[in-house]
Enzyme design. Structure first.
Site, mmCIF file in Angstrom:
data_model
loop_
_atom_site.group_PDB
_atom_site.id
_atom_site.type_symbol
_atom_site.label_atom_id
_atom_site.label_comp_id
_atom_site.label_asym_id
_atom_site.label_seq_id
_atom_site.Cartn_x
_atom_site.Cartn_y
_atom_site.Cartn_z
ATOM 1 N N ASP A 1 0.829 -1.210 0.000
ATOM 2 C CA ASP A 1 0.000 0.000 0.000
ATOM 3 C C ASP A 1 0.865 1.263 0.000
ATOM 4 O OD1 ASP A 1 -2.359 1.439 0.115
ATOM 5 O OD2 ASP A 1 -3.154 0.360 1.852
ATOM 6 N N ASP B 1 -10.669 2.309 -3.549
ATOM 7 C CA ASP B 1 -11.282 2.049 -2.248
ATOM 8 C C ASP B 1 -12.802 2.165 -2.323
ATOM 9 O OD1 ASP B 1 -9.029 1.483 -0.865
ATOM 10 O OD2 ASP B 1 -8.786 3.455 0.047
HETATM 11 C C1 DGJ Z 1 -5.939 1.828 1.800
HETATM 12 C C2 DGJ Z 1 -6.285 0.643 0.963
HETATM 13 O O1 DGJ Z 1 -6.781 1.046 -0.269
HETATM 14 C C3 DGJ Z 1 -7.278 -0.223 1.716
HETATM 15 O O2 DGJ Z 1 -7.682 -1.299 0.918
HETATM 16 C C4 DGJ Z 1 -6.638 -0.700 2.989
HETATM 17 O O3 DGJ Z 1 -5.573 -1.564 2.696
HETATM 18 C C5 DGJ Z 1 -6.174 0.488 3.814
HETATM 19 N N1 DGJ Z 1 -5.357 1.372 3.051
HETATM 20 C C6 DGJ Z 1 -5.414 0.042 5.018
HETATM 21 O O4 DGJ Z 1 -4.882 1.066 5.717
#
Ligand code: DGJ
Length: 728
Positions: free
Chosen positions: A479, A549
């Site tokens: 991430d 997201d």
């Molecule tokens: C952002 C990501 O897009 C989510 O899927 C998740 O992994 C969160 N970060 C975790 O902090």
């Protein structure tokens, strides 16, 4: 595929479909001729050059008199391969170099060239991969006035309608500062294009926008330290006579994940110049004598099969010559990710319960997302402390349980970040990017780790390898949750601060390179608050990406549709979430056109809901290899232009296809015949929608009869299979 015609000093770079050509003027300037369909009829004499006039003259200092350029060349008007800077050329230069004497003149002239079978692989940067049927033309140029050289190259694959561009700047002056370094500059002798591009935001990535191009400069860019949610690093030019399937289009991108600029300049000559590279807004790079600078690789695609031709070339070249070769023909596992189910609120028992709850759901990989390390119970702390929080989770037990159930196990990391509330920051505040003034820029309570600093990079690398060496981990979600600003590196001296953004990307690439090479059997998925770093650079290291997201199906369908304009379905993470906007049947069918998975608390699913999801999972597994991994994608109906989204993927042998259809708003009964594409005309296909057996010709010319009323977000997944290869 590549030839040099000595008589006319012309370079021709071609495959069966496309041709790219330029020639060498007597003055040693590379003058562009053509990029388009390979007609085999390219006549250099007949290609436009504006009339001779006084502007072709120059003052020859050695002769102390006015002279005339012998050839067609005039920097202010000719189509240029490597536009110069600081002279008559005012349409946008490919390179800007500040010389040791303070001038910023650049004017590269031919020295030599060679042609070879193969393709350059770049040190420290991602690039398209070598192949058996690929050729490269390498040209060395030297500045007419200064001791700076440029090695520029053009690569063409037999199988892809694209020209790949590479450049290295070599300094033989005491020192120079590179102030702009673009991968390519393309002059098109036309002005009436429409521009398709993909601006967006977090949870609203890659909107599909089509707008007319008018005179003036249009810049698509990111200055946020990553390719960004705000603007995907891709531009598509659509000719006035082109559309979805017909006519001429050009596609542009580069193999890079940091700040970029795409400059599209329509000028007084009614010419369109497209240039792309590292965004020059916060960039400069110091080279001392003997140093060189490697520019990230660029790609220019031509299609005479409309926008879909651009999509298909992007898809094919990414799948075949960009992603890690070991994933080219490997299907991606079906995922359950913990994030949307419980965020950081979990313990060992809860995770074991999650895994038990999917016993009968044909899931293949369980991913434990954020929250397993340091003291990470919320997002204010512990990034940088990659040590299992044993009070919270017994990782060994969870992994053993996952494996016992026949699932693979995956773990989340955010290697390029550091919280101020972390042991790493307390020990090494200099590892965090940002000027130590009164106010330091935070985002999601975190700083960016200074990957320019080798010590910081090694520290995180060593912490991560300790985890990956100790536990059996099959997948890593990588991430990156904030934009990069306040980009001051405590590691770099004052005269190199302009290098911070690019060096950060190089540092991140080094980290990715080391980890992906050390663990070749781990599947890496990239993520940046969803789709903030969905680009060709990241795909080189990690074959799949968490698309967004945003899990609300109403929003998600737009994001997936436009993402698939550029990026293959096999790279596009698409999970079934907990949003109540639609039922599980809709959510699962929408996820099936991508890298399918679940992201919710599986304990909350009723038996009926599981049954619904399982039905789609079963179909997904059937179509995953021929149609999601390897299929040819068609965009049949755009949700941006109508109430109806329709995508279709056809297998390589054309004997099988999947059609995904979603109506956005409710509709009363309407006639609708959806014309399919890419099928075998004479073969008979049965479809799972009305069970009719019809010829490919019928489906393509008359269409699949979908006439009826539809509900909000009603979604069909229609599977077609050949039942007889010919009508006879
Ligand atoms: C952002 C990501 O897009 C989510 O899927 C998740 O992994 C969160 N970060 C975790 O902090």
């Amino acid at each position: 595929m590549i030839k040099y015609i000595k008589k006319s000093r012309q370079f021709i770079i071609e495959n069966d479909d496309i041709c790219y050509s330029f020639y060498l003027t007597k003055e040693g300037v590379l003058q562009h001729l053509y990029f388009g369909k390979n007609t085999k009829e390219l006549n250099i004499e007949a290609i436009s050059n504006l009339d001779q006039d006084w502007s072709r003259t120059y003052f020859d200092t050695s002769l102390n008199r006015e002279s005339v350029y012998e050839d067609y060349y005039y920097a202010g008007r000719s189509m240029m391969e490597i536009p110069s800077h600081g002279f008559a050329e005012k349409r946008g230069s490919q390179f800007i170099i500040e010389h040791h004497d303070g001038t910023t003149l650049t004017d590269f002239r031919y020295v030599s060239h060679h042609i070879y079978k193969g393709k350059p692989q770049l040190q420290g940067l991602p690039s398209f991969i070598d192949d058996k049927e690929v050729e490269t033309l390498v040209i060395t140029l030297k500045d007419a006035h200064y001791d700076v050289s440029l090695v520029t190259s053009y690569t063409i694959y037999k199988a892809h309608n694209a020209i790949i561009r590479n450049n290295t700047i070599l300094c033989n002056e005491p020192h120079i500062k590179v102030k702009r370094a673009y991968a390519f500059s393309l002059d098109l002798p036309k002005n009436n294009y429409q521009l398709m591009h993909f601006p967006g935001d977090w949870i609203n990535e890659r909107n599909e926008v089509i707008e007319p191009l008018n005179h003036g400069l249009k810049r698509l860019y990111s200055n946020l330290g990553r390719s960004s949610h705000e603007q995907n690093p891709v531009a598509i030019l659509i000719d006035e006579n082109a559309n979805q399937d017909h006519g001429e289009c050009y596609g542009f991108s580069h193999v890079y994940s940091g700040n970029f600029a795409i400059d599209i300049n329509v000028d007084k000559l009614n010419m369109t110049r497209v240039s792309m590279g590292i965004n020059d807004e916060q960039f400069s790079w110091l080279l001392n004598e003997g140093d060189s600078f490697v520019v990230p690789e660029g790609i220019m695609i031509f299609s005479n099969k409309g926008i879909e031709g651009i999509t298909q070339t992007f898809h094919n070249i990414i799948r075949e010559n960009l992603i890690n070769p070991q994933y080219v023909n490997k299907v991606r596992p079906v995922i359950l990710n913990s994030w949307e189910g419980c965020y950081m609120d979990f313990d060992t028992q809860k995770i074991i319960d999650y895994i038990d709850a999917i016993d009968d759901m044909n899931i293949e990989l369980f991913v434990l997302d954020d929250g397993w390390f340091g003291k990470r119970d919320n997002d204010t702390r512990s990034l940088g402390d990659w040590v299992v929080n044993e009070k919270k989770i017994d990782l060994a037990k969870v992994i053993a349980h996952t494996h016992k159930k026949g699932l693979k196990f995956g773990l989340w990391f955010e290697p390029e970040m550091i919280n101020y509330d972390s042991d790493l920051f307390r020990e090494h505040p200099e590892y965090a990017l940002g000027y130590s003034s009164k106010e330091r820029a935070l985002s999601r309570h975190q700083f960016v780790l200074d990957t320019v600093n080798k010590e910081a990079l090694d520290n995180v690398y060593n912490q991560i390898t300790k985890i990956l060496d100790k536990y059996t981990i099959d997948y890593v979600k990588w991430d990156h949750n904030r934009n990069v600003y306040d980009a001051y590196s405590h590691y770099l001296p004052a005269n190199r601060q302009g290098e911070t953004y690019h060096r950060l990307v190089l540092g991140s690439y080094e980290l990715m390179d080391r980890l992906t090479k050390r663990y070749p059997n781990i599947l890496f998925e990239s993520c940046a608050s969803g789709g903030g770093r969905y680009d060709l650079g990241m795909l080189y290291y990690m074959p799949q990406v968490w698309t967004s997201d945003e899990m609300d199906p109403m929003e998600r369908l737009y994001i997936q549709y436009s993402t698939s304009r550029i990026y293959p379905l096999s790279t596009m993470g698409a999970h079934i979430g907990k949003h109540k906007t639609a039922d599980y049947s809709v959510k699962a069918k929408l996820s099936a056109i991508g890298v399918y998975g679940l992201e919710l608390d599986p304990r909350t699913l009723s038996e009926d809901e599981k049954k619904t999801i399982n039905g789609v999972t079963k179909l997904y597994k059937e179509i995953r290899k021929p149609l999601i991994n390897n299929g040819t994608l068609y965009h049949l109906s755009s949700p941006y232009a109508s109430n109806f989204m329709a995508l279709m993927s056809v297998s390589e042998d054309q004997e099988e296809a999947i059609v995904q259809i979603t109506s956005i708003k409710k509709e009363t009964i309407k006639y609708r015949f959806l014309k399919l594409k890419g099928l075998l005309k004479d073969a008979l296909y049965e479809n799972t929608y009305d069970k009719k057996v019809l010829s490919g010709q019928h489906y393509m010319d008359i269409g699949l009869n979908l006439s009826r009323g539809r509900n909000v977000l009603e979604t069909d997944l229609i599977h077609l299979k050949v039942v007889k290869k010919s009508k006879e």
